[in-house]
Scaffold this active site. Structure first.
Site, PDB file in Angstrom:
ATOM      1  N   GLY A 118     -20.012 -29.969 -15.906  1.00 37.47           N
ATOM      2  CA  GLY A 118     -20.352 -28.580 -16.218  1.00 37.47           C
ATOM      3  C   GLY A 118     -20.372 -28.335 -17.720  1.00 37.47           C
ATOM      4  O   GLY A 118     -19.573 -28.906 -18.451  1.00 37.47           O
ATOM      5  N   ASP A 159     -12.218 -26.111 -17.286  1.00 37.48           N
ATOM      6  CA  ASP A 159     -11.140 -26.069 -16.283  1.00 37.48           C
ATOM      7  C   ASP A 159      -9.783 -26.462 -16.856  1.00 37.48           C
ATOM      8  O   ASP A 159      -8.750 -26.165 -16.268  1.00 37.48           O
ATOM      9  CB  ASP A 159     -11.462 -27.011 -15.121  1.00 37.48           C
ATOM     10  CG  ASP A 159     -12.709 -26.599 -14.368  1.00 37.48           C
ATOM     11  OD1 ASP A 159     -13.213 -25.493 -14.623  1.00 37.48           O
ATOM     12  OD2 ASP A 159     -13.180 -27.384 -13.527  1.00 37.48           O
ATOM     13  N   MET A 209     -13.529 -19.385 -12.426  1.00 33.62           N
ATOM     14  CA  MET A 209     -13.709 -20.824 -12.151  1.00 33.62           C
ATOM     15  C   MET A 209     -12.416 -21.613 -12.396  1.00 33.62           C
ATOM     16  O   MET A 209     -11.399 -21.055 -12.782  1.00 33.62           O
ATOM     17  CB  MET A 209     -14.820 -21.387 -13.021  1.00 33.62           C
ATOM     18  CG  MET A 209     -16.213 -21.142 -12.492  1.00 33.62           C
ATOM     19  SD  MET A 209     -17.424 -21.948 -13.573  1.00 33.62           S
ATOM     20  CE  MET A 209     -18.875 -21.883 -12.524  1.00 33.62           C
ATOM     21  N   GLY A 210     -12.508 -22.919 -12.221  1.00 32.40           N
ATOM     22  CA  GLY A 210     -11.349 -23.770 -12.489  1.00 32.40           C
ATOM     23  C   GLY A 210     -11.040 -24.764 -11.387  1.00 32.40           C
ATOM     24  O   GLY A 210     -10.050 -25.499 -11.463  1.00 32.40           O
ATOM     25  N   GLU A 237     -11.334 -19.322  -8.080  1.00 32.28           N
ATOM     26  CA  GLU A 237     -12.350 -19.727  -7.083  1.00 32.28           C
ATOM     27  C   GLU A 237     -11.766 -20.725  -6.084  1.00 32.28           C
ATOM     28  O   GLU A 237     -12.283 -20.914  -5.001  1.00 32.28           O
ATOM     29  CB  GLU A 237     -13.555 -20.360  -7.780  1.00 32.28           C
ATOM     30  CG  GLU A 237     -13.215 -21.660  -8.528  1.00 32.28           C
ATOM     31  CD  GLU A 237     -14.413 -22.375  -9.145  1.00 32.28           C
ATOM     32  OE1 GLU A 237     -15.530 -21.860  -9.075  1.00 32.28           O
ATOM     33  OE2 GLU A 237     -14.210 -23.483  -9.701  1.00 32.28           O
ATOM     34  N   ARG A 250     -18.747 -19.993 -18.786  1.00 26.43           N
ATOM     35  CA  ARG A 250     -18.843 -21.370 -19.273  1.00 26.43           C
ATOM     36  C   ARG A 250     -19.517 -21.472 -20.629  1.00 26.43           C
ATOM     37  O   ARG A 250     -19.225 -22.379 -21.396  1.00 26.43           O
ATOM     38  CB  ARG A 250     -19.664 -22.223 -18.285  1.00 26.43           C
ATOM     39  CG  ARG A 250     -18.887 -22.681 -17.112  1.00 26.43           C
ATOM     40  CD  ARG A 250     -19.395 -23.964 -16.521  1.00 26.43           C
ATOM     41  NE  ARG A 250     -20.739 -23.926 -16.019  1.00 26.43           N
ATOM     42  CZ  ARG A 250     -21.134 -24.586 -14.943  1.00 26.43           C
ATOM     43  NH1 ARG A 250     -20.257 -25.302 -14.270  1.00 26.43           N
ATOM     44  NH2 ARG A 250     -22.367 -24.555 -14.546  1.00 26.43           N
TER      45      ARG A 250
END
Ligand code: F6P
Length: 408
Positions: free
Chosen positions: A12, A143, A187-188, A244, A301
């Site tokens: 990512g 992350d 996210m993560g 998430e 991101r």
């Protein structure tokens, strides 16, 4: 005459991954690399002979400066898992043939724990065939789940974006004179580092988030619903941050409790999205409260307009450190960041064996999560220095200017 080097980006994207690319290509040129090649779409692109000569870019200070401020992966990315060496030597023969044709002496791969699997396998294969090409990993991931390193480049900028966006969401979320609930999904994957950054929103000008759920602890839906009900009954609006990757007792992700489309990548990771929507719908249906679900998704991101200068500087430095190590003869290693002081914040780079880093997920230690699912001051102190300072985008015609690579 040194020969040439090649660099790729994988996994990512982040707001600062191109600062690491800038660090690699500038340092490689300064130290005598004749040509600097970039793999388009990582190792997958290389297998298709898809690469570009970055030497001119490396020699232009203006372009290097713009590259540092350009979010996402300039060279494009991939989620591609190399086969086990014992299962398919042909793929490795092909890669090393291409590297030899290009007279490559050092290979740099900027990525997270999955991407480091590529460095691990290629450096292992180099040993088997006695190749003297050096393979170095350059860390990156929003992350922050890479082992050994204190933190990963990309995390500080995403954390800064999350904390400041939460402040804005909280401002918006508390305006009405009746209770509303806003659930923000962050996210993560299976690590809660990014969700924890939402806690930084609390300060003298902001009440902060009301609840915070990290994936390191099992998510108890009944308990969650009763906490929401209790607070809403007191007439209070709420902003809740969830990862998430939160899961219920039986191991299922929360979004898997609803209708969802399953997408699994080459490393076996499910696409995680929809938990906030599921919970917001449940609250709306069962408690009759107005709810809103916000997925920060890719916005977090590549938010270069909110990047942390500390993060950009470290991202550039890890790229340079990887080149230095490879030119000094190291291979099969990853550059890691070591925090040497908190106040003032200072860090240095070291290198570490890729075998202890590839495919390993570093989670938030449980002692940094409180009984009531919040985060401790230790965790806040850990994150705070990483979001410090800014580097403004170069604005043209009212918008940030980016450097663009033709990826076709
Ligand atoms: O790079 C890490 C990450 O951003 C995770 O937080 C997220 O789950 C995943 O990537 C999403 O990846 P993709 O872009 O492949 O959907």
């Amino acid at each position: 005459m040194f020969g040439n080097v090649i660099v790729g980006q994988s996994g990512g994207p982040t707001a600062v991954i191109n600062a690491s690319l800038a660090g690699v290509i500038k340092t490689a040129r300064d130290r005598g690399a004749e040509k600097v090649y970039g793999m388009r779409h990582g190792i997958k692109g290389l297998l298709d002979h898809n690469y570009v000569d970055l030497s001119e870019l490396a020699d232009s200070d203006m372009e290097i400066d713009l590259l540092k401020r350009t979010p996402s992966s300039y060279l494009g990315s991939c989620r591609f898992k190399l086969p086990e060496i014992s299962d398919d030597r042909e793929t490795y023969e092909k890669i090393f043939k291409i590297l030899d044709e290009l007279n490559i002496k050092c290979f740099f791969y900027i990525g997270g724990n999955d991407s480091m699997d590529t460095i691990k396998k290629l450096s292992d294969y180099a040993l088997i065939i006695n190749s003297d090409i050096k393979f170095m990993g350059v860390p990156k991931t929003i992350d922050n789940d890479l082992a050994v390193t204190d933190h990963t480049p990309g995390y500080g900028s995403a954390a800064k974006f999350i904390a400041s966006t939460m402040k804005e969401i909280i401002r918006d979320g508390l305006v009405y004179d009746y209770p509303t609930i806003t659930i923000v999904e962050i996210m993560g994957r299976n690590a809660g580092w990014l969700t924890a950054a939402a806690a930084l929103s609390k300060g003298e000008d902001c009440e902060g988030v009301d609840m915070l759920f990290l994936p390191e602890k099992v998510f108890d839906i009944d308990h969650f619903m009763s906490r929401v009900k209790e607070q809403a009954e007191s007439g209070k609006s709420m902003v809740i941050a969830i990862s998430e990757g939160i899961r219920v007792m039986d191991g299922r992700y929360v979004f898997e409790l609803s209708d969802h489309v399953e997408f699994v990548d080459a490393f076996g990771h499910k696409q995680l999205a929809g938990s906030a929507k599921f919970l917001a719908n449940k609250i709306g249906a069962e408690l009759g409260i107005k709810t809103r679900a916000i997925e920060l998704s890719t916005l977090q991101r590549c938010a270069a307009h909110m990047a942390s200068r500390t993060d950009i500087t470290e991202a550039y430095n890890v790229g340079g450190a990887a080149v230095k190590a490879a030119f000094d003869g190291e291979s099969g290693k990853v550059v890691v960041i070591k925090r040497i002081s908190d106040d003032p914040y200072m860090s240095i780079t070291e290198t570490h064996d890729v075998h202890q880093i590839a495919n390993v997920e570093k989670k938030v230690p449980l002692e940094w999560i409180t009984e009531d699912d919040f985060v401790t001051d230790d965790l806040i102190h850990y994150i705070r220095p990483l979001i410090q300072a800014e580097l403004s985008p170069i604005m043209i015609n009212g918008l940030p200017r980016h450097l663009n690579c033709d990826l076709r």
